[in-house]
Design an enzyme around this catalytic site. Structure first.
Site, short mmCIF file in Angstrom:
data_model
loop_
_atom_site.label_atom_id
_atom_site.label_comp_id
_atom_site.label_asym_id
_atom_site.label_seq_id
_atom_site.Cartn_x
_atom_site.Cartn_y
_atom_site.Cartn_z
N PHE A 16 0.82 -1.21 0.00
CA PHE A 16 0.00 0.00 0.00
C PHE A 16 0.85 1.26 0.00
CE2 PHE A 16 -2.59 -3.28 1.88
CZ PHE A 16 -3.90 -2.99 1.52
N ASP A 17 0.49 2.22 -0.84
CA ASP A 17 0.92 3.59 -0.65
C ASP A 17 0.29 4.08 0.66
OD1 ASP A 17 1.98 6.21 -1.33
OD2 ASP A 17 -0.09 6.74 -1.81
N MET A 18 0.73 5.23 1.16
CA MET A 18 0.19 5.72 2.44
C MET A 18 -0.63 6.99 2.26
SD MET A 18 2.21 6.67 5.99
CE MET A 18 2.98 8.12 5.27
N PHE A 174 -1.56 -0.98 -4.18
CA PHE A 174 -2.66 -0.02 -4.06
C PHE A 174 -2.08 1.39 -4.05
CE2 PHE A 174 -3.90 -3.94 -1.96
CZ PHE A 174 -5.10 -4.23 -2.59
N ASP A 176 -2.93 5.85 -5.09
CA ASP A 176 -3.88 6.90 -5.46
C ASP A 176 -3.36 7.75 -6.61
OD1 ASP A 176 -3.00 9.79 -3.89
OD2 ASP A 176 -2.08 7.92 -3.24
#
Length: 234
Positions: A16-18, A174, A176
């Site tokens: 995951f990105d944060m 994942f 954004d």
């Protein structure tokens, strides 16, 4: 709009990105930057600002310096910016995005190892995740200060996969931002994009990954279509 490949999803790990993906930090960071610009009598150039999302410190400096040209002394702008941003993120729990906890809990119950791959420096990333209560879900972190090349280069995702001891092809990623998606796709991962401040551009959409509105939709899709594989570790 949702673009979904309705195929069986096979994976061994999740990365995951944060900021803007797990945590609703991008608006906080943008407002701090806007306020810093105004304090220095600089214009807030939104298009230039959006180009830094997903990048590490070196990438941010390069984009802002190129975008603002001789209007800024970057060190002064960065100091004014961080003076407004750090007191918030170092001491306040930033809200998690929609669907985050439910997805992380489900993956944990399925014994899927998870990592964070963020352009944020390591100490600050740990602080943000700890304050928001989701740090225990993650076995590993790879951060912007640990790689030579930031997103959109794939190095940070490849490092996360290596630390999880899972081949990149067997990782769900994942993101954004467009920069982050480019990095994860270049790492040959199975990529979901959940846009935040940045709308996927045509070049990003053409990469052929999955684009959905929120992580709760991801959760629903994984429950329906997941196929958790074993093997293919480093």
């Amino acid at each position: 709009m949702t673009f979904v490949k309705e195929i069986k999803i096979d994976y061994q790990a999740a990365i995951f990105d944060m900021d803007g993906l797990l945590l609703d930090t991008e608006r906080v960071c943008q407002q701090a930057f806007r306020d810093a610009c105004y304090s220095l009598s600089l214009p807030f150039l939104e298009d230039i600002y959006l180009g830094i999302i997903g990048r590490n410190a070196q990438g941010i400096e390069a984009v802002l310096t190129a975008g603002y040209g001789n209007k800024i002394a970057y060190d002064i702008l960065r100091e004014a910016w961080m003076d407004r941003y750090h007191p918030i993120v170092n001491h306040q729990a930033i809200p998690v995005k929609k669907g985050v906890v439910e997805l992380l809990q489900w993956l944990k119950e399925k014994n899927i190892p998870m990592a964070v791959a963020t352009s944020t420096p390591r100490d600050l990333a740990i602080t943000k995740l700890k304050l928001s209560g989701i740090l225990p879900y993650f076995e590993k972190l790879s951060t912007g200060c640990e790689v030579q090349y930031g997103k959109p280069h794939p190095e940070i995702f490849l490092l996360a996969a290596k630390r999880l001891q899972v081949s990149p092809e067997q990782c769900l990623a994942f993101e954004d931002s467009n920069n982050g998606v480019s990095a994860a796709v270049a790492a040959n991962m199975q990529v979901y994009q959940i846009p935040d401040l940045v709308v996927p551009c045509a070049r990003t959409v053409a990469l052929g990954h999955r684009i959905v509105e929120s992580l709760d939709i991801v959760h629903q899709q994984l429950v329906r279509h997941t196929s958790i594989t074993k093997g293919n570790k480093y």
